[in-house]
Design an enzyme around this catalytic site. Structure first.
Site, PDB file in Angstrom:
ATOM      1  CB  SER A 295     -27.698  64.940 -26.508  1.00 56.72           C
ATOM      2  OG  SER A 295     -26.555  64.668 -25.852  1.00 56.72           O
TER       3      SER A 295
ATOM      4  CG  HIS B 127     -25.252  69.588 -24.594  1.00 54.30           C
ATOM      5  ND1 HIS B 127     -24.707  68.801 -25.644  1.00 54.30           N
ATOM      6  CD2 HIS B 127     -26.266  68.798 -24.006  1.00 54.30           C
ATOM      7  CE1 HIS B 127     -25.476  67.655 -25.551  1.00 54.30           C
ATOM      8  NE2 HIS B 127     -25.985  67.454 -24.758  1.00 54.30           N
TER       9      HIS B 127
ATOM     10  CG  ASP C 194     -21.890  70.702 -26.655  1.00 55.96           C
ATOM     11  OD1 ASP C 194     -21.461  69.810 -25.811  1.00 55.96           O
ATOM     12  OD2 ASP C 194     -23.102  70.369 -27.537  1.00 55.96           O
TER      13      ASP C 194
END
Length: 407
Positions: free
Chosen positions: A192, A376, A346
Site C-alpha cells: 500500500s 485491499h 481495490d
C-alpha cells in the site's frame, strides 16, 4: 461515586449506540464482492474494522485520543506474533525503529536482503502489525529482511514517511556485509503506502554510485499517484471494503497537510492545470487501462474545470516524492525487475496497471499478479487461518515465488 456511575453508563450507551449504527450500515450498505464466498466472515472483519474507526473518531471528537492512535493501540494489542523460525531483533537506525528478521540456519554464502515498508495510509500499521508477514517472507525466501517503522500521523506529515524510509534504507545498504547480505541481491518492497514509498526510493537512489543497486522491487497494491481519482477503479469501487475512495483521499489530505475542504477538487481533478494534464495525460489517463477493467458506458475523465486556488493548495502532489508515476522515461527505464500485486476490488487497482504499463514501455521486466477475488490489504490475513481468504494466500505465495526466483 454517582458521577463515576453516570460516566460509566454514558460510555456504555455510547459504545452500544456506535456499534449498532455501524452494524446497520454494514448490513444495508456494504457490498461483498461476488467472488468472495465467505460472506459472513468478510462482513465480520469489515464490521470490526469500521467499528474501530468509528469509535476512534468519537474519541477524537471528544479530544480524548486521536483516531489513528486508538486504531493502532487495538491493532497492536490483538497481534499474535509468529517468528516462523527466524531470529528477530529490534534496532534503531538513529531515531528510526527497525526490525531485523534473520534465518537461524547457517548459509554457505551471503544471503538475499529484503527491505520492507509497511502500509496503513500513514495512519495505521507498524512493526508489530506487519511482524508475521515479514518473518514469513524472511523464512520462506531464506532472506535477511529489514522492516522500517517510519513515523506517521497524527504527529508527522509529509515528507516524514519518505525521509524515514530513505534514511533507514541508506543506512542499511551501507551495512549489508554486517548482516551477511549479498549486495547484488537486495529487494526493495512494501504494501500500500509502503509500496509507494518503495517505488519512490527505488527511483531516488538510482544515481547513488556509493550504494548497491536494487535487484528487484516488490510493490503490493501500491499508491503510485495522487492526481487522477477518476480512473475506472475509483469509479467502479468508490466504497471498496477496507479502503473507500473517500477514506483514501482523506489519508492523502491529512498526510500532505491539505485541508479536507479541497477533497472535492481532488476527486474531480479541478486542481490540475491544463498544461500539466497535457504533459501527464499519456501516463495518467484512463486510456491506459485495458477495456476489460472498464465499465460499460462513458468514462469520467480528469480534469474538471481548472481551479487555480485549489492548485496552489495541492500542487505538491505533483512531486515525485508523492507521485512516482510521473518520473521521466529515463528514470523509469533504469528501474529493476518488478513484481506488482493488485486486487480487483481495490480503488488502487488502476494505479498498479498504470505503473505496469510505464515499466513495460521502458523495457523493465514486470511480473503481474492480479487477484480477481482480492481486496485491499488481503495479504495481511495470509496467516490468520479461519480469518484468511484464498486471495490472501495467493498474494503471499506469488510474492514468495517471485523473490525466490530472483537470481
Amino acid at each position: 461515586m454517582i458521577l463515576v456511575i453516570i460516566l460509566f453508563t454514558t460510555a456504555i450507551f455510547l459504545v452500544l449506540g456506535v456499534s449498532v449504527w455501524v452494524l446497520i450500515k454494514e448490513i444495508f450498505t456494504v457490498r461483498v464482492p461476488p467472488p468472495i464466498r465467505q460472506r459472513v466472515k468478510f462482513h465480520i472483519l469489515h464490521y470490526f474494522f469500521q467499528l474501530t474507526i468509528a469509535l476512534g473518531n468519537v474519541l477524537e471528537k471528544m479530544k480524548l485520543c486521536s483516531m489513528p492512535r486508538f486504531f493502532c493501540f487495538l491493532q497492536d494489542l490483538l497481534v499474535s506474533k509468529n517468528n516462523f523460525g527466524v531470529l528477530v531483533k529490534n534496532l534503531h537506525f538513529g531515531t528510526i525503529p527497525v526490525r531485523l528478521f534473520q534465518p537461524k540456519t547457517t548459509s554457505s554464502g551471503p544471503r538475499r536482503g529484503i527491505i520492507f515498508y509497511h502500509g496503513g495510509g500513514c495512519m495505521f500499521g507498524g512493526l508489530d502489525c506487519y511482524h508475521n508477514l515479514c518473518s514469513y517472507l524472511a523464512s520462506e525466501t531464506d532472506s535477511v529482511l529489514l522492516s522500517v517503522g517510519y513515523r506517521k500521523l497524527p504527529d508527522h506529515h509529509h515528507p516524514i514517511v519518505y525521509q524515514d524510509c530513505l534514511n533507514a534504507t541508506i543506512h542499511f545498504l551501507k551495512e549489508l556485509k554486517t548482516y551477511g547480505i549479498d549486495p547484488e541481491q537486495v529487494v526493495i518492497s512494501g504494501e500500500s503506502i509502503g509500496a509507494g514509498a518503495a517505488a519512490i526510493i527505488a527511483q531516488a537512489l538510482l544515481d547513488r554510485k556509493d550504494l548497491p543497486k536494487f535487484r528487484a522491487q516488490v510493490l503490493i497494491n501500491p499508491v503510485i499517484q495522487g492526481i487522477n481519482f477518476q480512473l475506472p477503479s475509483y469509479q467502479q469501487y468508490p466504497n471498496a471494503p477496507f479502503l473507500s475512495r473517500k477514506f483514501l483521499v482523506t489519508c492523502v489530505c491529512k498526510y500532505l497537510a491539505i485541508d479536507l475542504s479541497w477533497m472535492d477538487d481532488m476527486l474531480k481533478g479541478t486542481f490540475i492545470p491544463p498544461d500539466n494534464w497535457k504533459k501527464y495525460k499519456k501516463w495518467l489517463s484512463s486510456d491506459n487501462i485495458p477495456q476489460r477493467f472498464k465499465s460499460q458506458g462513458p468514462q469520467p475523465e480528469s480534469p474538471g474545470p481548472f481551479n487555480e486556488a485549489a492548485y496552489l493548495e495541492i500542487n505538491h502532489i505533483f512531486n515525485l516524492e508523492v507521485s512516482p508515476l510521473l518520473a521521466d522515461d529515463k528514470t523509469i527505464a533504469q528501474l529493476p525487475e518488478t513484481l506488482l500485486v493488485s486486487n480487483e476490488y481495490d480503488v488502487l487497482r488502476d494505479d498498479s496497471i498504470l505503473y505496469k504499463k510505464r515499466l513495460e514501455d521502458q523495457g523493465v521486466p514486470v511480473t503481474w499478479c492480479h487477484l480477481e477475488d482480492g481486496f485491499h490489504g488481503c495479504i495481511m490475513l495470509f496467516d490468520k487461518k479461519a480469518l484468511s481468504f484464498p486471495c490472501s494466500h495467493k498474494a503471499m505465495s506469488s510474492t514468495v515465488s517471485f523473490i525466490k526466483g530472483i537470481k
